[in-house]
Enzyme design. Structure first.
Site, PDB file in Angstrom:
ATOM      1  N   PRO A  86     -15.828   8.421 -37.477  1.00 50.61           N
ATOM      2  CA  PRO A  86     -16.578   7.333 -36.838  1.00 50.61           C
ATOM      3  C   PRO A  86     -18.047   7.336 -37.281  1.00 50.61           C
ATOM      4  O   PRO A  86     -18.774   6.389 -37.040  1.00 50.61           O
ATOM      5  CB  PRO A  86     -16.468   7.650 -35.346  1.00 50.61           C
ATOM      6  CG  PRO A  86     -16.165   9.107 -35.263  1.00 50.61           C
ATOM      7  CD  PRO A  86     -15.409   9.452 -36.511  1.00 50.61           C
ATOM      8  N   GLU A 113     -12.942  17.519 -32.149  1.00 51.17           N
ATOM      9  CA  GLU A 113     -14.358  17.144 -32.289  1.00 51.17           C
ATOM     10  C   GLU A 113     -14.741  16.892 -33.743  1.00 51.17           C
ATOM     11  O   GLU A 113     -15.906  16.718 -34.063  1.00 51.17           O
ATOM     12  CB  GLU A 113     -15.261  18.229 -31.703  1.00 51.17           C
ATOM     13  CG  GLU A 113     -15.129  18.386 -30.203  1.00 51.17           C
ATOM     14  CD  GLU A 113     -15.307  17.079 -29.458  1.00 51.17           C
ATOM     15  OE1 GLU A 113     -16.233  16.316 -29.785  1.00 51.17           O
ATOM     16  OE2 GLU A 113     -14.499  16.813 -28.554  1.00 51.17           O
ATOM     17  N   ARG A 151      -2.058  -3.693 -50.203  1.00 50.34           N
ATOM     18  CA  ARG A 151      -1.953  -5.136 -50.481  1.00 50.34           C
ATOM     19  C   ARG A 151      -2.543  -5.516 -51.834  1.00 50.34           C
ATOM     20  O   ARG A 151      -2.253  -6.569 -52.364  1.00 50.34           O
ATOM     21  CB  ARG A 151      -2.667  -5.949 -49.392  1.00 50.34           C
ATOM     22  CG  ARG A 151      -2.051  -5.848 -48.033  1.00 50.34           C
ATOM     23  CD  ARG A 151      -2.863  -6.623 -47.009  1.00 50.34           C
ATOM     24  NE  ARG A 151      -2.876  -8.057 -47.230  1.00 50.34           N
ATOM     25  CZ  ARG A 151      -1.890  -8.887 -46.928  1.00 50.34           C
ATOM     26  NH1 ARG A 151      -0.795  -8.423 -46.394  1.00 50.34           N
ATOM     27  NH2 ARG A 151      -2.000 -10.187 -47.164  1.00 50.34           N
ATOM     28  N   ASP A 166      -6.347 -14.456 -48.664  1.00 49.38           N
ATOM     29  CA  ASP A 166      -6.559 -13.826 -47.362  1.00 49.38           C
ATOM     30  C   ASP A 166      -7.960 -14.092 -46.838  1.00 49.38           C
ATOM     31  O   ASP A 166      -8.889 -14.307 -47.630  1.00 49.38           O
ATOM     32  CB  ASP A 166      -6.449 -12.298 -47.490  1.00 49.38           C
ATOM     33  CG  ASP A 166      -5.027 -11.799 -47.464  1.00 49.38           C
ATOM     34  OD1 ASP A 166      -4.159 -12.544 -47.001  1.00 49.38           O
ATOM     35  OD2 ASP A 166      -4.798 -10.648 -47.891  1.00 49.38           O
TER      36      ASP A 166
HETATM   37  N1  SAH Z   1     -16.407  14.044 -31.577  1.00 53.87           N
HETATM   38  C1  SAH Z   1     -16.505  13.274 -32.771  1.00 53.87           C
HETATM   39  C2  SAH Z   1     -15.330  12.307 -32.876  1.00 53.87           C
HETATM   40  C3  SAH Z   1     -14.048  12.987 -33.180  1.00 53.87           C
HETATM   41  S1  SAH Z   1     -12.706  11.890 -33.096  1.00 53.87           S
HETATM   42  C4  SAH Z   1     -17.795  12.453 -32.755  1.00 53.87           C
HETATM   43  O1  SAH Z   1     -18.329  12.245 -31.662  1.00 53.87           O
HETATM   44  O2  SAH Z   1     -18.271  11.999 -33.805  1.00 53.87           O
HETATM   45  C5  SAH Z   1     -11.443  12.796 -33.892  1.00 53.87           C
HETATM   46  C6  SAH Z   1     -11.118  12.373 -35.305  1.00 53.87           C
HETATM   47  O3  SAH Z   1     -10.655  11.035 -35.302  1.00 53.87           O
HETATM   48  C7  SAH Z   1     -12.283  12.420 -36.275  1.00 53.87           C
HETATM   49  O4  SAH Z   1     -12.379  13.685 -36.871  1.00 53.87           O
HETATM   50  C8  SAH Z   1     -11.912  11.346 -37.280  1.00 53.87           C
HETATM   51  O5  SAH Z   1     -11.108  11.871 -38.339  1.00 53.87           O
HETATM   52  C9  SAH Z   1     -11.064  10.375 -36.467  1.00 53.87           C
HETATM   53  N2  SAH Z   1     -11.773   9.149 -36.069  1.00 53.87           N
HETATM   54  C10 SAH Z   1     -12.179   8.842 -34.827  1.00 53.87           C
HETATM   55  N3  SAH Z   1     -12.751   7.630 -34.772  1.00 53.87           N
HETATM   56  C11 SAH Z   1     -12.697   7.133 -36.022  1.00 53.87           C
HETATM   57  C12 SAH Z   1     -13.139   5.917 -36.606  1.00 53.87           C
HETATM   58  N4  SAH Z   1     -13.749   4.973 -35.900  1.00 53.87           N
HETATM   59  N5  SAH Z   1     -12.917   5.733 -37.920  1.00 53.87           N
HETATM   60  C13 SAH Z   1     -12.323   6.689 -38.670  1.00 53.87           C
HETATM   61  N6  SAH Z   1     -11.877   7.869 -38.165  1.00 53.87           N
HETATM   62  C14 SAH Z   1     -12.074   8.103 -36.856  1.00 53.87           C
END
Ligand code: SAH
Length: 243
Positions: A86, A113, A151, A166
């Site tokens: 994220p 995490e 795609r 698209d």
């Molecule tokens: N505690 C972390 C979030 C971990 S979420 C923070 O606050 O930044 C757990 C896993 O989900 C991450 O390691 C990632 O691989 C995935 N993930 C979560 N949200 C995501 C998103 N919006 N886009 C891509 N991967 C995501």
């Protein structure tokens, strides 16, 4: 295209057994190489994660199992190493198209995490997010990305031109689409679409696409160069308070 995926839940990717992706995999246009990080755990308890240093909630993927798993892939078959996160740059169609041109791509799916920062700093080429929200695992983000990439791999879509029309391909949303019957619950399909007049239909489609983009996603219009005709239409709609 070969996509290596590092995950502790390879079974999540069984959804790739449905739809067009499954056909692409069968035809060997796309190879999904699933690597189970847990196979490279540090001990007989299958441990791959530990508590964060300095305290804090949750668990963090340790570097060793991840790096060992990366090293299982020969260097020439790795391609760029992406960590689904994220905290990464938000994925868009432009990025998807550039990924689709690669022969190899490696995706790391985090959980809990996240993963030890040293893996990110020393092995990951790019962090990619699918949006400003938190998933419980990178697998779902990786699946979205793989689906979107596929795609664009030649030979995967039944109609090779369909991705060219698209939403986002020309910077706009795709026009409204309708199918049989012509009248459903007294609701009719726009007459022009039934007229058989290709020129008028083409004009309707491009105007509809422009209008709906200006109503639903006006931000997209800032990223494209509008034609004189499009600018005129927008002014007209504005003056008529359609927009
Ligand atoms: N505690 C972390 C979030 C971990 S979420 C923070 O606050 O930044 C757990 C896993 O989900 C991450 O390691 C990632 O691989 C995935 N993930 C979560 N949200 C995501 C998103 N919006 N886009 C891509 N991967 C995501």
């Amino acid at each position: 295209m070969n996509i290596n995926v590092l995950t502790i839940f390879p079974e999540i990717f069984s959804v790739l057994n449905s739809g067009i992706i499954s056909k692409a995999i069968k035809k060997k246009l796309l190879l999904i190489n699933l690597l189970d990080i847990r196979k490279n755990s540090i001990n007989k308890y299958n441990q791959i994660d530990s508590k964060p240093y300095g305290g804090g909630e949750g668990m963090v993927f340790m570097a060793a199992p991840l790096i060992k798993t990366i090293k299982e892939i020969s260097k020439k078959k790795r391609g760029p190493i992406i960590y689904m996160s994220p905290q990464g740059k938000q994925l868009n169609q432009k990025k998807i198209i550039s990924f689709s041109k690669l022969k190899h791509l490696t995706i790391i799916c985090g959980r809990y995490e996240g993963i030890d920062q040293r893996v990110i700093d020393n092995y990951v080429d790019e962090e990619v997010s699918i949006g400003d929200f938190i998933l419980s695992g990178g697998e779902y983000a990786a699946l979205c990305m793989i689906d979107a990439i596929s795609r664009h791999i030649p030979g995967i879509l039944g109609n090779k031109d369909s991705y060219l029309k698209d939403t986002f391909s020309n910077g706009l949303l795709k026009e409204d689409v309708y199918t049989k019957p012509e009248i459903f619950d007294s609701l009719a399909v726009p007459e022009i679409l039934l007229s058989g007049n290709h020129q008028k239909i083409k004009t309707w489609k491009s105007e509809n696409s422009l209008l709906k983009t200006s109503l639903k996603r006006p931000d997209l219009l800032k990223n494209i160069k509008l034609t004189k005709k499009q600018k005129k239409l927008l002014e007209e709609w504005s003056s008529k308070a359609i927009l």
